[in-house]
Design a protein around this motif. Structure first.
Motif, mmCIF file in Angstrom:
data_model
loop_
_atom_site.group_PDB
_atom_site.id
_atom_site.type_symbol
_atom_site.label_atom_id
_atom_site.label_comp_id
_atom_site.label_asym_id
_atom_site.label_seq_id
_atom_site.Cartn_x
_atom_site.Cartn_y
_atom_site.Cartn_z
ATOM 1 N N ALA A 1 62.594 142.418 10.217
ATOM 2 C CA ALA A 1 61.390 142.520 9.379
ATOM 3 C C ALA A 1 61.228 141.297 8.488
ATOM 4 O O ALA A 1 60.112 140.797 8.291
ATOM 5 N N LEU A 2 62.335 140.794 7.958
ATOM 6 C CA LEU A 2 62.271 139.608 7.103
ATOM 7 C C LEU A 2 61.933 138.360 7.914
ATOM 8 O O LEU A 2 61.160 137.506 7.466
ATOM 9 N N ARG A 3 62.499 138.264 9.107
ATOM 10 C CA ARG A 3 62.314 137.069 9.924
ATOM 11 C C ARG A 3 60.896 136.981 10.490
ATOM 12 O O ARG A 3 60.288 135.906 10.532
ATOM 13 N N THR A 4 60.352 138.107 10.918
ATOM 14 C CA THR A 4 59.051 138.102 11.599
ATOM 15 C C THR A 4 57.872 138.369 10.658
ATOM 16 O O THR A 4 56.723 138.219 11.076
ATOM 17 N N TRP A 5 58.160 138.795 9.432
ATOM 18 C CA TRP A 5 57.102 139.173 8.491
ATOM 19 C C TRP A 5 56.287 140.353 9.022
ATOM 20 O O TRP A 5 55.139 140.553 8.643
ATOM 21 N N GLN A 6 56.877 141.148 9.881
ATOM 22 C CA GLN A 6 56.223 142.327 10.427
ATOM 23 C C GLN A 6 56.981 143.584 9.988
ATOM 24 O O GLN A 6 58.208 143.632 10.092
ATOM 25 N N PRO A 7 56.286 144.617 9.498
ATOM 26 C CA PRO A 7 56.971 145.858 9.127
ATOM 27 C C PRO A 7 57.690 146.461 10.333
ATOM 28 O O PRO A 7 57.197 146.397 11.461
ATOM 29 N N MET B 1 69.593 135.405 6.755
ATOM 30 C CA MET B 1 70.527 136.487 7.089
ATOM 31 C C MET B 1 70.932 137.232 5.815
ATOM 32 O O MET B 1 71.130 136.631 4.758
ATOM 33 N N LEU B 2 71.065 138.538 5.946
ATOM 34 C CA LEU B 2 71.471 139.356 4.809
ATOM 35 C C LEU B 2 72.996 139.328 4.670
ATOM 36 O O LEU B 2 73.724 139.079 5.637
ATOM 37 N N PRO B 3 73.504 139.597 3.469
ATOM 38 C CA PRO B 3 74.961 139.599 3.252
ATOM 39 C C PRO B 3 75.609 140.847 3.845
ATOM 40 O O PRO B 3 75.924 141.812 3.136
ATOM 41 N N ARG B 4 75.801 140.856 5.153
ATOM 42 C CA ARG B 4 76.262 142.053 5.857
ATOM 43 C C ARG B 4 77.586 142.573 5.311
ATOM 44 O O ARG B 4 77.780 143.775 5.147
#
Length: 275
Positions: free
Chosen positions: A27-33, A1-4
């Motif tokens: 995008a970070l979780r799935t490795w998909q653009p 998770m990003l530091p929202r």
């Protein structure tokens, strides 16, 4: 998770930035653009400053032409952006990298007779929203004289509206989807510095000098909501400007007030940068 909480601290558009953060996390979780919808220039600038500072995330923007104001953002893992292109035929022990997808953009032509009811890009946008478009479906819009307008849109919207009728102001229009290379894109603006002597520092006076419009026309555009001052909507042509203020007029770019000097005749010499 990003530091929202840190990313949203002091944001001018927290609700929309929250949506972009969620897409970045996907995008970070799935490795998909992930491609976002079209975002306004101020939100894009804020996203580039905040999300672009994250080491694990790569952010790019595309709006269909070099000076596009509204653009789609590509969010992907930094590792993917740094990988070399995959070989044409990877062997059984080779790992193919995920290439960033081309920007999903399509052209849309709005054809109608605007000779007796001239329209602005904002009018075209309102007509398309009434026809079922969402704000994130619509990129830059530019007028083509009294014949109508052209714009950049998502492929999904362009396909859905192709061949459909719509209404812009009082004019019935037809919609046609076209590849970007078949559009007549606006002429590219070269950033330039200019100076002028004005009786006041009112927004309509400075804006008319910088954008090359009559003062009455500039005031009309301000009242209609087509102008933003430092990214915020402004409706008063009499608003006094100061050094550092930035005006954005849809379809005409940005104006920054660089210098203000009083003259001996109680007027103001202003230096502006238009881009």
């Amino acid at each position: 998770m990003l530091p929202r909480e840190d990313l949203l601290q002091g944001s001018r558009r927290p609700e929309e930035l929250t949506a972009l953060i969620a897409q970045a996390e996907e995008a970070l979780r799935t490795w998909q653009p992930v491609w976002t919808g079209f975002v306004a220039a101020d939100l894009r600038e804020e996203a580039e400053q905040r999300l672009g500072s994250l080491s694990e995330l790569q952010l790019e923007a595309s709006g269909g032409w070099p000076q596009a104001e509204r653009r789609r953002l590509l969010l992907q893992r930094a590792e993917l952006a740094a990988e070399p292109p995959a070989p044409a035929a990877a062997g059984p022990t080779e790992t193919a990298s995920i290439a960033a997808p081309a920007a999903p953009l399509m052209g849309l032509v709005v054809s109608g007779n605007f000779l007796f009811d001239p329209a602005e890009p904002g009018d075209v946008r309102a007509g398309l929203l009434a026809a079922g478009a969402e704000p994130g479906d619509l990129g830059d819009i530019w007028m083509r004289g009294d014949r109508g307008a052209q714009l950049i849109a998502t492929p999904e919207l362009a396909a859905r509206l192709h061949g459909q009728p719509a209404r812009v102001r009082t004019v019935d229009v037809q919609l046609e989807a076209l590849p970007l290379e078949q559009l007549q894109l606006p002429a590219q603006r070269q950033a330039r510095q200019l100076s002028s002597v004005e009786a006041s520092l009112r927004l309509d006076a400075v804006g008319s000098a910088g954008f090359g419009l009559s003062r009455s026309r500039m005031a009309e555009l301000v009242r209609s909501g087509a102008v933003r001052l430092n990214w915020q909507p402004v409706s008063s042509p009499s608003k006094e400007l100061a050094v550092g203020d930035r005006l954005r007029l849809e379809g005409r770019g940005e104006l920054e007030l660089l210098e203000v000097q009083p003259t001996k005749r109680e007027r103001w010499r202003v230096v502006l940068r238009r881009s």
